[in-house]
Motif scaffolding. Structure first.
Motif, short mmCIF file in Angstrom:
data_model
loop_
_atom_site.label_atom_id
_atom_site.label_comp_id
_atom_site.label_asym_id
_atom_site.label_seq_id
_atom_site.Cartn_x
_atom_site.Cartn_y
_atom_site.Cartn_z
N GLY A 46 0.91 -1.12 -0.09
CA GLY A 46 0.04 0.13 -0.07
C GLY A 46 0.79 1.15 -0.07
O GLY A 46 2.23 1.12 0.40
N PHE A 47 0.32 2.43 -0.40
CA PHE A 47 1.07 3.64 -0.74
C PHE A 47 1.57 3.95 0.81
O PHE A 47 2.63 4.50 1.09
CB PHE A 47 0.16 4.61 -1.22
CG PHE A 47 0.70 6.02 -1.37
CD1 PHE A 47 1.86 6.40 -2.18
CD2 PHE A 47 0.34 7.09 -0.46
CE1 PHE A 47 2.41 7.61 -2.15
CE2 PHE A 47 0.84 8.24 -0.23
CZ PHE A 47 1.86 8.43 -1.26
N PHE A 48 0.70 4.26 1.81
CA PHE A 48 0.80 4.50 3.01
C PHE A 48 1.91 3.52 3.74
O PHE A 48 2.73 4.19 4.55
CB PHE A 48 -0.32 4.89 3.90
CG PHE A 48 -1.20 5.99 3.24
CD1 PHE A 48 -0.75 7.16 3.24
CD2 PHE A 48 -2.33 5.54 2.71
CE1 PHE A 48 -1.51 8.34 2.81
CE2 PHE A 48 -2.94 6.72 2.07
CZ PHE A 48 -2.65 8.08 2.02
N GLU A 49 1.78 2.36 3.73
CA GLU A 49 2.63 1.36 4.07
C GLU A 49 3.97 1.69 3.56
O GLU A 49 5.14 1.52 4.23
CB GLU A 49 2.10 -0.12 3.62
CG GLU A 49 2.87 -1.18 4.27
CD GLU A 49 2.44 -2.56 3.87
OE1 GLU A 49 3.12 -3.53 3.96
OE2 GLU A 49 1.39 -2.60 3.31
N CYS A 50 4.14 1.77 2.30
CA CYS A 50 5.54 1.98 1.58
C CYS A 50 6.06 3.47 2.22
O CYS A 50 7.42 3.63 2.60
CB CYS A 50 5.25 2.18 0.21
SG CYS A 50 6.92 2.49 -0.80
N LEU A 51 5.12 4.56 2.52
CA LEU A 51 5.48 5.86 2.76
C LEU A 51 6.20 5.76 3.92
O LEU A 51 7.11 6.46 4.72
CB LEU A 51 4.50 6.75 2.89
CG LEU A 51 5.00 8.02 2.92
CD1 LEU A 51 5.84 8.51 1.84
CD2 LEU A 51 3.68 8.86 2.91
N VAL A 52 5.97 4.75 5.02
CA VAL A 52 6.22 5.01 6.51
C VAL A 52 7.43 3.66 6.64
O VAL A 52 8.07 3.67 7.75
CB VAL A 52 5.14 4.68 7.65
CG1 VAL A 52 4.28 5.83 7.36
CG2 VAL A 52 4.54 3.51 7.26
N SER A 53 7.47 2.91 5.57
CA SER A 53 8.62 1.79 5.64
C SER A 53 10.03 2.42 5.60
O SER A 53 10.24 3.25 4.86
CB SER A 53 8.45 0.56 4.70
OG SER A 53 8.88 1.00 3.48
N PRO A 54 10.91 1.77 6.54
CA PRO A 54 12.27 2.41 6.44
C PRO A 54 12.91 2.38 4.90
O PRO A 54 12.48 1.35 4.46
CB PRO A 54 13.10 1.51 7.39
CG PRO A 54 12.17 0.51 7.91
CD PRO A 54 10.98 0.63 7.12
N GLU A 55 13.66 3.16 4.44
CA GLU A 55 14.26 3.38 3.24
C GLU A 55 15.27 1.95 3.00
O GLU A 55 15.20 1.67 1.75
CB GLU A 55 15.04 4.32 3.03
CG GLU A 55 14.22 5.61 2.67
CD GLU A 55 15.51 7.00 2.43
OE1 GLU A 55 16.17 6.68 1.70
OE2 GLU A 55 14.95 7.99 2.83
N ASN A 56 15.68 1.43 4.04
CA ASN A 56 16.57 0.46 3.85
C ASN A 56 15.88 -0.68 3.20
O ASN A 56 16.37 -1.98 2.66
CB ASN A 56 17.53 -0.13 4.86
CG ASN A 56 16.67 -0.16 6.11
OD1 ASN A 56 15.46 -0.33 5.99
ND2 ASN A 56 17.46 -0.52 7.35
#
Length: 85
Positions: free
Chosen positions: A39-49
């Motif tokens: 999901g968009f919001f799931e991706c947005l808050v996941s760590p960049e690594n």
């Protein structure tokens, strides 16, 4: 019209607008999840690594805003999943 706050809105109209916006958001989130597997919001808050595209930013030496990183990540995931649909 209220002297200080401008024209008054019908409370039912405000609820309908809010309901429409929520429906649009649910549709958007469902489409992103279908195409990208996240999901968009799931991706947005996941760590960049955790991003598949983190190497792109490391190679470029730049660090764009988190929103831009998330959009690039989602596009990358959508392309990878193109054969699955």
């Amino acid at each position: 019209m209220s002297e200080y706050w401008g024209p008054r809105q019908d409370p039912d109209a405000c609820r309908k607008e809010s309901s429409d916006e929520n429906g649009d958001l649910v549709l958007f989130e469902a489409l992103v999840r279908e195409y990208c597997g996240i999901g968009f919001f799931e991706c947005l808050v996941s760590p960049e690594n955790d991003y598949l595209t983190s190497a792109v930013w490391e190679e470029s030496g730049g660090r764009p805003p988190a929103l831009l990183c998330a959009v690039v990540e989602l596009l990358h995931r959508a392309v990878e999943r193109a054969d699955e649909r």
